[in-house]
Design an enzyme around this catalytic site. Sequence first.
Site, PDB file in Angstrom:
ATOM      1  N   THR A 136       5.464  11.072  25.493  1.00 35.06           N
ATOM      2  CA  THR A 136       6.877  10.735  24.944  1.00 35.06           C
ATOM      3  C   THR A 136       6.837  10.711  23.701  1.00 35.06           C
ATOM      4  OG1 THR A 136       7.435   9.275  26.992  1.00 35.06           O
ATOM      5  CG2 THR A 136       8.419   8.813  25.004  1.00 35.06           C
TER       6      THR A 136
ATOM      7  N   PHE B  47       8.352   9.724  19.816  1.00 39.23           N
ATOM      8  CA  PHE B  47       8.930   8.368  19.401  1.00 39.23           C
ATOM      9  C   PHE B  47       9.220   8.804  17.845  1.00 39.23           C
ATOM     10  CE2 PHE B  47       6.495   6.814  22.738  1.00 39.23           C
ATOM     11  CZ  PHE B  47       7.364   5.606  23.545  1.00 39.23           C
TER      12      PHE B  47
END
Length: 398
Positions: free
Chosen positions: A283, A285
């Site tokens: 992921t 960010f």
Amino acid sequence: MALKASPIWVCPRTPCSDLGSSDLWSRNSGSAFNLRFDLEKSRKWECCCLAVLAQRAITPVEDEKPDVSSVGPSWGIERTQGNESRGFHKDLNLLPKPLSANDLSSCSKDGSKVRVAYQGLPGAYSEAAALKAYPKCETVPCDQFEEAFKAVELWLVDKAVLPIENSVGGSIHRNYDLLLRHRLNIVGEVQLQVNHCLLGLPGVRMEEIKNVLSHPQALAQCDVMLSNLGVVRINTDDTAGAAQMVASTGLRDTGAVASARAAEIYGLDVLAEKIQDDDDNITRFLVLAREHIIPGTDRPYKTSIVFTLEEGAGVLFKALAVFALRDINLTKSRPQKQRPLRVVDDSNEGSAKYFDYMFYIDFQASMAEPRAQYALEHLQEFATFLRVLGCYPMDTVL
Ligand SMILES: O=C(O)C(=O)C[C@]1(C(=O)O)C=C[C@@H](O)C=C1
């Protein structure tokens, strides 16, 4: 012989780190003046203490007690007879410390003073991302993404760290929208390896689990495993929130997809580890701040932009060509159909704009490089809207 400084007005407040001269503050403890104050330095440091108005720099080496008989409106400095100083009649250490330029730009390198907002509860991946960006920061949990944006805007925190895309689940649309609605700058990125676990109450076996709670992205990332288990999936705001719910409801047939750290925090058992479909579940960010950072060329930088184009054949091709012509690598591009969307424009006021497609592009170059500046100048010639969301160092360490 000592030079006399008169009048000398000093900041009434407690030691100001920006001054760089603790001597100036020695009177707080009632000791003698020792004013080695350099006006030039004070200008350079841009001290926020307006009160420091020394008219002359003085260096009273032998005479440690300059004449303060003519000291102006006194903030705690008592007028004295002759050269006698009786010190303060108040303990100035009790007064609040003024914010200095350091406080405003808030941080030491390891982020020890930084407050970072993230969406979710302690144990969420977003919290881990915040700690990766600023290992010693104070993390501040927020209910929703928008609260994290607002917390930065209202100066409640210094930064926000929010997920923007996942290698399996794709883009997090909500945060793309929020980037446009708010006026924060992207000042960094964090890539995080996300290893999901199936958590349950202590002593529960995997076969007993009938319902699984988690963030929709996390549930999507564990699709194969959850399908095999044949469980009912229930969405929650974040993975740690799911773990907390399992712990607080005490339901033995309910599990959560969350991190191993969440298991520790909420006292759950890890029933299965690395349950994501793809081992490389990463992921990305974004780190958001009120101020942008000054881009450099000392390491690999990324720039994120968003723009709109007139309708017409070949316009997107033309837009992408401004980067290709200059050998600029696009690391992400994403069209998003938007109609209508309230966008904060350059006048810094929210105004309704009606766009068909917003194009989000991340390219691998720094705004300090002429090729990036030329590319954007070129794009601006035919883009109907263009905003640079931020230019920031790439996260190259997983
Ligand atoms: O729920 C969390 O723990 C989050 O940090 C959110 C989030 C997301 O929004 O994608 C972050 C990483 C994982 O991909 C799953 C969930």
